[in-house]
Design a protein around this motif. Sequence first.
Motif, PDB file in Angstrom:
ATOM      1  N   THR A  80      -5.335  -6.187  11.950  1.00  0.00           N
ATOM      2  CA  THR A  80      -3.718  -6.105  11.878  1.00  0.00           C
ATOM      3  C   THR A  80      -3.487  -4.853  12.620  1.00  0.00           C
ATOM      4  O   THR A  80      -4.280  -4.228  12.928  1.00  0.00           O
ATOM      5  N   VAL A  81      -2.275  -4.892  12.817  1.00  0.00           N
ATOM      6  CA  VAL A  81      -1.803  -3.796  13.872  1.00  0.00           C
ATOM      7  C   VAL A  81      -1.672  -2.328  13.068  1.00  0.00           C
ATOM      8  O   VAL A  81      -2.278  -1.378  13.567  1.00  0.00           O
ATOM      9  N   ALA A  82      -1.754  -2.484  11.711  1.00  0.00           N
ATOM     10  CA  ALA A  82      -2.085  -1.124  10.961  1.00  0.00           C
ATOM     11  C   ALA A  82      -3.536  -0.769  11.262  1.00  0.00           C
ATOM     12  O   ALA A  82      -3.711   0.636  11.169  1.00  0.00           O
ATOM     13  N   LYS A  83      -4.422  -1.644  11.112  1.00  0.00           N
ATOM     14  CA  LYS A  83      -5.813  -1.348  11.195  1.00  0.00           C
ATOM     15  C   LYS A  83      -6.096  -0.922  12.478  1.00  0.00           C
ATOM     16  O   LYS A  83      -6.757   0.064  12.606  1.00  0.00           O
ATOM     17  N   VAL A  84      -5.660  -1.718  13.484  1.00  0.00           N
ATOM     18  CA  VAL A  84      -6.236  -1.091  14.846  1.00  0.00           C
ATOM     19  C   VAL A  84      -5.381   0.330  15.192  1.00  0.00           C
ATOM     20  O   VAL A  84      -6.115   0.989  15.778  1.00  0.00           O
ATOM     21  N   GLU A  85      -4.179   0.457  14.740  1.00  0.00           N
ATOM     22  CA  GLU A  85      -3.640   1.684  15.113  1.00  0.00           C
ATOM     23  C   GLU A  85      -4.169   2.861  14.254  1.00  0.00           C
ATOM     24  O   GLU A  85      -4.604   4.063  14.886  1.00  0.00           O
ATOM     25  N   SER A 264     -13.288   9.200   1.413  1.00  0.00           N
ATOM     26  CA  SER A 264     -12.349   8.337   0.553  1.00  0.00           C
ATOM     27  C   SER A 264     -11.319   9.179   0.089  1.00  0.00           C
ATOM     28  O   SER A 264     -10.614  10.185   0.897  1.00  0.00           O
ATOM     29  N   LYS A 265     -11.152   9.241  -1.176  1.00  0.00           N
ATOM     30  CA  LYS A 265      -9.784   9.852  -1.975  1.00  0.00           C
ATOM     31  C   LYS A 265      -8.893  10.268  -1.104  1.00  0.00           C
ATOM     32  O   LYS A 265      -7.905   9.389  -0.888  1.00  0.00           O
ATOM     33  N   ALA A 266      -8.594  11.461  -0.644  1.00  0.00           N
ATOM     34  CA  ALA A 266      -7.289  11.808   0.210  1.00  0.00           C
ATOM     35  C   ALA A 266      -7.101  11.293   1.751  1.00  0.00           C
ATOM     36  O   ALA A 266      -6.132  11.208   2.220  1.00  0.00           O
ATOM     37  N   PHE A 267      -7.936  10.397   2.128  1.00  0.00           N
ATOM     38  CA  PHE A 267      -7.914   9.802   3.483  1.00  0.00           C
ATOM     39  C   PHE A 267      -6.750   8.989   3.482  1.00  0.00           C
ATOM     40  O   PHE A 267      -6.281   8.933   4.376  1.00  0.00           O
ATOM     41  N   GLY A 268      -6.568   8.091   2.261  1.00  0.00           N
ATOM     42  CA  GLY A 268      -5.290   7.251   2.258  1.00  0.00           C
ATOM     43  C   GLY A 268      -4.298   7.866   1.515  1.00  0.00           C
ATOM     44  O   GLY A 268      -3.208   7.312   1.244  1.00  0.00           O
ATOM     45  N   GLY A 269      -4.263   9.327   1.469  1.00  0.00           N
ATOM     46  CA  GLY A 269      -3.054   9.970   0.846  1.00  0.00           C
ATOM     47  C   GLY A 269      -2.568   9.422  -0.402  1.00  0.00           C
ATOM     48  O   GLY A 269      -1.568   9.425  -1.100  1.00  0.00           O
ATOM     49  N   GLY A 270      -3.687   8.997  -1.441  1.00  0.00           N
ATOM     50  CA  GLY A 270      -3.220   8.583  -2.756  1.00  0.00           C
ATOM     51  C   GLY A 270      -3.313   7.007  -2.894  1.00  0.00           C
ATOM     52  O   GLY A 270      -3.389   6.435  -3.894  1.00  0.00           O
ATOM     53  N   LEU A 271      -3.515   6.105  -1.649  1.00  0.00           N
ATOM     54  CA  LEU A 271      -3.567   4.790  -1.785  1.00  0.00           C
ATOM     55  C   LEU A 271      -5.093   4.640  -1.587  1.00  0.00           C
ATOM     56  O   LEU A 271      -5.716   5.173  -0.832  1.00  0.00           O
ATOM     57  N   PRO A 272      -5.541   3.688  -2.499  1.00  0.00           N
ATOM     58  CA  PRO A 272      -7.115   3.348  -2.529  1.00  0.00           C
ATOM     59  C   PRO A 272      -7.619   2.940  -1.027  1.00  0.00           C
ATOM     60  O   PRO A 272      -7.039   1.994  -0.309  1.00  0.00           O
ATOM     61  N   ALA A 300      -2.715   1.433   2.876  1.00  0.00           N
ATOM     62  CA  ALA A 300      -3.427   2.730   3.124  1.00  0.00           C
ATOM     63  C   ALA A 300      -3.818   3.178   4.592  1.00  0.00           C
ATOM     64  O   ALA A 300      -3.816   4.192   4.736  1.00  0.00           O
ATOM     65  N   PHE A 301      -3.931   1.870   5.146  1.00  0.00           N
ATOM     66  CA  PHE A 301      -4.073   2.162   6.610  1.00  0.00           C
ATOM     67  C   PHE A 301      -3.018   2.899   7.433  1.00  0.00           C
ATOM     68  O   PHE A 301      -3.081   3.965   8.095  1.00  0.00           O
ATOM     69  N   VAL A 302      -1.596   2.484   6.972  1.00  0.00           N
ATOM     70  CA  VAL A 302      -0.383   3.109   7.367  1.00  0.00           C
ATOM     71  C   VAL A 302      -0.438   4.684   7.147  1.00  0.00           C
ATOM     72  O   VAL A 302      -0.270   5.765   7.894  1.00  0.00           O
ATOM     73  N   ALA A 303      -0.615   4.875   5.723  1.00  0.00           N
ATOM     74  CA  ALA A 303      -0.582   6.366   5.085  1.00  0.00           C
ATOM     75  C   ALA A 303      -1.771   7.230   6.041  1.00  0.00           C
ATOM     76  O   ALA A 303      -1.505   8.351   6.585  1.00  0.00           O
ATOM     77  N   ALA A 304      -2.977   6.580   6.204  1.00  0.00           N
ATOM     78  CA  ALA A 304      -3.974   7.245   6.620  1.00  0.00           C
ATOM     79  C   ALA A 304      -3.785   7.857   8.082  1.00  0.00           C
ATOM     80  O   ALA A 304      -3.759   8.978   8.618  1.00  0.00           O
ATOM     81  N   ARG A 305      -3.051   6.690   8.962  1.00  0.00           N
ATOM     82  CA  ARG A 305      -2.970   6.989  10.235  1.00  0.00           C
ATOM     83  C   ARG A 305      -1.671   8.413  10.356  1.00  0.00           C
ATOM     84  O   ARG A 305      -2.077   9.099  10.999  1.00  0.00           O
ATOM     85  N   VAL A 306      -0.965   8.162   9.631  1.00  0.00           N
ATOM     86  CA  VAL A 306       0.114   9.107   9.691  1.00  0.00           C
ATOM     87  C   VAL A 306      -0.520  10.726   9.187  1.00  0.00           C
ATOM     88  O   VAL A 306      -0.264  11.585   9.773  1.00  0.00           O
TER      89      VAL A 306
END
Length: 443
Positions: A80-85, A264-272, A300-306
């Motif tokens: 997905t775009v979110a994953k690639v980014e 894990s944990k904080a990488f997704g900013g609270g999303l698993p 979570a991918f979107v959150a982690a990228r940000v």
Amino acid sequence: MVQQTINRLESNIRGYVRSFPTVFKSASGAWQVDQDGKKFLDFFAGAGTLNYGHNNQAVKKALLAYIENDGVMHGLDTATVAKVELLDAIDEILLQPRNMDYKVQFTGPTGTNAVEAAIKLARKSKQRSHIVAFTNAYHGHSLGSLALTGNQYYHDISYGSHNNVSHLPFDGYLGDLDTSILLEKMLADRSSGLPLPAAVILETVQGEGGINVASFQWLRSVERICRRHDVLLIVDDIQVGNGRTGSFFSFEPAGIEPDIICVSKAFGGGLPMSLLLMRRECDTWNPGEHTGTFRGNNLAFVAARVLLEYWRDNELSLQIQSSGNLIEQTLRQILSQFNSTCSDVRGRGMIWGIEFSKPELASQVCRKAFENGLMIETSGACDQVVKLLPPLTISTEDLRYGLTVLNDSIAAVVEEQKKPPVSFVPEMDGLNFGLPVGSFASF
Ligand SMILES: Cc1ncc(COP(=O)(O)O)c(C=O)c1O
């Protein structure tokens, strides 16, 4: 209210609701607010998941935009775009600047899924079943990870949960003795009883185990021993990675290069979300061999990228260093002020612990702090350590405030300790003495 609904319907397994007995309604930055409008400063941060605060504004904006545009939410492990980014950001912000030639594996959503994948991969790569973990280690609760977790409270003989795992003493477990010598000796001696393991797994700072900080020298020594004996080194950076100790990976200042890293944990900013980083040559998986439905949490991918944007420069690292210094100074003052109650202060970056000589006092301090509007938890084999894990982004003003509440809560518990325990004797022969137990000495 908490008692009525939660106690009636939620299993006895419930945990943190017992430590924080209220109903939370909203959260922002370092603060949570309950349904009655009472504010709580969060020095627990979702057990190290909210390093960038609750509802981080940049993440919130990106998520709202993603949802508004019907971005893919669940994607198994399709592209997905979110994953690639996200993968591009991991490469550009984390791997390339550190000269790390690693591949990424998205495991199931929670930390223990990353640990399971790591030990399975190590076992498969080396074609050996044994793993060495350390005393006071905490790696999660699914049965593979549980076998690595030290604390007996979580074990039951019926789980058969220590199969193919040996625990050796972590750094500091035997005082000043360098425990890596024992690891070397046990591996070198084919009659030690320790099977040659596929991997050694460690936390650089044991979070749940009582804030036990491994020295850089010990970490380097363990790495050397692993290389010498052809054993993989897995660093579980689930709690103390993501900047918690000051650098993105907790092992960076030690200069070691783990074969597999659990994130894990904080990488997704609270999303698993959980993932493994593995040296390219460790990627011995066959396609789809270790799979799972929830490996494509695109929100979570979107959150982690940000959130990775925080690591383009060293601004956050400097802030962590300065906040960490403030925490350490304050805790050392508390230690010297209450030196008969508190026995040690340990930590690195923004994970710190203050140990109590009587374990039950640590829980009393946390309860008192919660009454006073501070969320804080215990850790350690006997819950004897009060653990500080504020968001890395907390303001200095809020940090000072929280430290003051902690200081006052310790002072209040110490005062209460001084009072003779109040215990009333039952009515005897029609008389109710109603005197504290202590006064019976002179009765
Ligand atoms: C170092 C470490 N590893 C693994 C885990 C397990 O993660 P999870 O609870 O998300 O399964 C934790 C959780 O606290 C942890 O601190």
